[in-house]
Design an enzyme around this catalytic site. Structure first.
Site, short mmCIF file in Angstrom:
data_model
loop_
_atom_site.label_atom_id
_atom_site.label_comp_id
_atom_site.label_asym_id
_atom_site.label_seq_id
_atom_site.Cartn_x
_atom_site.Cartn_y
_atom_site.Cartn_z
N CYS A 298 21.33 37.82 36.84
CA CYS A 298 21.90 38.94 37.21
C CYS A 298 22.44 38.85 38.55
O CYS A 298 23.34 39.73 39.07
CB CYS A 298 21.07 40.36 37.00
SG CYS A 298 20.45 40.41 35.53
N HIS B 114 22.63 46.33 41.68
CA HIS B 114 22.78 45.67 40.32
C HIS B 114 22.36 46.82 39.26
O HIS B 114 21.23 47.54 39.65
CB HIS B 114 21.72 44.45 40.19
CG HIS B 114 21.62 43.95 38.79
ND1 HIS B 114 22.68 43.70 37.83
CD2 HIS B 114 20.31 43.80 37.90
CE1 HIS B 114 21.95 43.47 36.74
NE2 HIS B 114 20.67 43.55 36.79
N ASN C 138 22.49 47.20 31.07
CA ASN C 138 22.41 46.03 31.97
C ASN C 138 23.33 44.85 31.48
O ASN C 138 22.93 44.24 30.54
CB ASN C 138 20.85 45.56 32.04
CG ASN C 138 20.85 44.56 32.83
OD1 ASN C 138 21.72 43.73 33.44
ND2 ASN C 138 19.64 43.97 33.12
N1 ACO Z 1 11.17 52.44 22.61
C1 ACO Z 1 9.92 53.08 22.46
N2 ACO Z 1 8.77 52.64 22.96
C2 ACO Z 1 8.88 51.47 23.66
C3 ACO Z 1 10.17 50.67 23.79
C4 ACO Z 1 11.22 51.34 23.00
N3 ACO Z 1 12.53 50.56 23.20
N4 ACO Z 1 9.93 49.60 24.53
C5 ACO Z 1 8.67 49.49 24.98
N5 ACO Z 1 7.96 50.70 24.32
C6 ACO Z 1 6.52 51.16 24.31
C7 ACO Z 1 5.66 49.75 24.65
O1 ACO Z 1 5.06 49.25 23.29
C8 ACO Z 1 4.62 50.54 25.27
O2 ACO Z 1 3.54 51.12 24.21
P1 ACO Z 1 2.10 51.04 24.34
O3 ACO Z 1 1.78 51.89 25.54
O4 ACO Z 1 1.83 51.90 23.16
O5 ACO Z 1 1.70 49.46 24.38
C9 ACO Z 1 5.05 51.58 26.13
O6 ACO Z 1 6.40 51.81 25.51
C10 ACO Z 1 5.24 51.37 27.58
O7 ACO Z 1 5.87 50.12 27.59
P2 ACO Z 1 5.88 49.45 29.17
O8 ACO Z 1 6.47 48.10 28.94
O9 ACO Z 1 4.72 49.56 29.92
O10 ACO Z 1 7.17 50.50 29.51
P3 ACO Z 1 7.75 50.48 31.04
O11 ACO Z 1 7.71 51.92 31.59
O12 ACO Z 1 7.25 49.46 32.14
O13 ACO Z 1 9.34 50.48 30.80
C11 ACO Z 1 11.01 48.59 30.72
C12 ACO Z 1 9.78 49.19 29.97
C13 ACO Z 1 12.28 49.67 30.57
C14 ACO Z 1 11.27 47.37 29.90
C15 ACO Z 1 10.86 48.44 32.27
O14 ACO Z 1 9.59 47.55 32.35
C16 ACO Z 1 11.89 47.79 32.83
O15 ACO Z 1 12.78 48.42 33.11
N6 ACO Z 1 11.76 46.56 33.26
C17 ACO Z 1 12.62 45.79 33.92
C18 ACO Z 1 13.44 45.07 33.01
C19 ACO Z 1 14.83 44.48 33.12
O16 ACO Z 1 15.51 45.38 33.67
N7 ACO Z 1 15.05 43.52 32.73
C20 ACO Z 1 16.25 43.02 32.87
C21 ACO Z 1 16.74 41.77 33.18
S1 ACO Z 1 16.22 41.46 34.90
C22 ACO Z 1 17.30 42.47 35.88
O17 ACO Z 1 18.18 42.66 35.35
C23 ACO Z 1 16.88 42.92 37.13
#
Ligand code: ACO
Length: 337
Positions: free
Chosen positions: A124, A264, A294
């Site tokens: 990214c 970003h 993204n």
């Molecule tokens: N829909 C519903 N529930 C979901 C989904 C979904 N799409 N995805 C995950 N969950 C659930 C998980 O299974 C988990 O359930 P559990 O508590 O029963 O185990 C719960 O939601 C919470 O999951 P977390 O991973 O803790 O959720 P979080 O608040 O961290 O959000 C997310 C997840 C959105 C991926 C976040 O961690 C994030 O944005 N991370 C950055 C990732 C990113 O942007 N990557 C892109 C590449 S790098 C970059 O561009 C910077």
């Protein structure tokens, strides 16, 4: 334009963005569409990411198709023909092929030849890495008019059965024509970095020399994004805000002198946490993540293009850009426009 302190320095890397362009596939995939594909909800996606919809390329569209379209538009905006470019740089994590580079495929689609063409792989952060390289090439006299493009078809690298990643990404390309200018425009300050020790936190396991493609790698879905979402989130906020704060300090200006922050666009919560740490008001932050998700290396140049076309960036403005991506990589810079 906001007022800078008297200690503001001249650009440390001189360049002028003379035109920008963007290419976005027509097909819109909404959160409601995703609800029919995986166990998720519009509410969860909006609350955790701020994303409402994203664009998805059709089967015939490769990364180079979007790159060619964005570069054509940027050249038109700059008032030049694509033949007049003397380098083409494409930042991407979703190349057309392992080799040759997507930049070479893009040349072919544009019907141009002769000028240097190569890819930059920095996730990214790729477009900011490519801009740094382009500025260096201009300073060295290696090129006069460079197309700096970020292009991705993330939908090909996503496991559409994995709800924790497939809701995050979209496809698109953004490009800028970068020239030397009169010396008053370019980066007032900038920094870039990487920590390859964190490579396994966000990567595509198979298809390269570490693990060649086989029936087994396909069956185990190893040709898609594998990510520790929470770790990425923490590092993204820390790195994007840290790099941005460093750039502000190195430019010798206060944060009040920044006219627009273009971070970003991974996730609205990452953008908000970065904004808060940098200490800039909400109305000076530009975001398109709700519309496009993204798009990795394409997000910053598309945001720049949209902001420019909407009249949010004027000549003389100071625009702070900051990004973070796989690697991990990061970069930030303040452009005096
Ligand atoms: N829909 C519903 N529930 C979901 C989904 C979904 N799409 N995805 C995950 N969950 C659930 C998980 O299974 C988990 O359930 P559990 O508590 O029963 O185990 C719960 O939601 C919470 O999951 P977390 O991973 O803790 O959720 P979080 O608040 O961290 O959000 C997310 C997840 C959105 C991926 C976040 O961690 C994030 O944005 N991370 C950055 C990732 C990113 O942007 N990557 C892109 C590449 S790098 C970059 O561009 C910077």
């Amino acid at each position: 334009m906001n007022v800078a302190s008297e200690s503001e320095r001249e650009p440390t890397l001189r360049f002028k963005i003379t035109g920008t362009g963007a290419a976005l596939p027509e097909r819109v995939m909404t959160n409601a569409d995703l609800e029919r594909m995986v166990e998720t909800s519009d509410q969860w996606i909006r609350d955790r990411t701020g994303i409402r919809e994203r664009r998805i390329a059709d089967e015939k569209t490769a990364t180079s198709d979007l790159a060619a379209e964005a570069i054509s538009e940027a050249c038109a905006a700059a008032g030049i023909d694509v033949e007049e470019l003397d380098a083409v740089i494409v930042a991407t994590s979703t190349p057309d092929t392992v080799f040759p580079s997507t930049a070479c495929w893009t040349q072919r689609k544009l019907g141009i030849r002769g000028m240097a063409a190569f890819d930059v792989s920095a996730g990214c952060t790729g477009w900011l890495y490519a801009l740094e390289i382009a500025g260096g090439l201009l300073a060295a006299g290696s090129a006069k008019r460079i197309a700096v493009c970020g292009a991705e078809v993330m939908s090909r690298s996503v496991d559409w059965h994995d709800r924790s990643t497939c809701v995050l990404f979209g496809d698109g390309a953004g490009a800028a024509v970068v020239e030397l200018g009169d010396g008053t425009t370019g980066y007032l300050a900038r920094n870039w970095g990487a920590d390859g020790n964190l490579a396994p936190v966000l990567y595509q396991p198979a298809g390269g020399s570490q693990l060649q493609a086989s029936a087994d790698t396909v069956a185990r879905r190893l040709h898609s994004v594998h990510m520790e979402g929470n770790a990425v989130f923490r590092h993204a906020v820390r790195s994007m805000s840290g790099a941005a704060q460093q750039a502000v300090a190195d430019a010798g200006i206060g944060v009040d002198a920044i006219d627009l922050l273009i971070p970003h666009q991974a996730n609205a919560r990452i953008i908000e946490a970065t904004r808060e740490r940098v200490g800039i008001d909400r109305d000076r932050v530009y975001s398109i993540v709700d519309r496009y998700g993204n798009m990795s290396a394409a997000t910053v140049p598309i945001a720049v293009d949209h902001a420019r076309r909407e009249g949010r960036i004027h000549d003389g403005d100071r625009v702070l850009m900051t990004a973070f991506g796989t690697g991990f990589t990061w970069a930030a810079g303040i452009v005096r426009w």
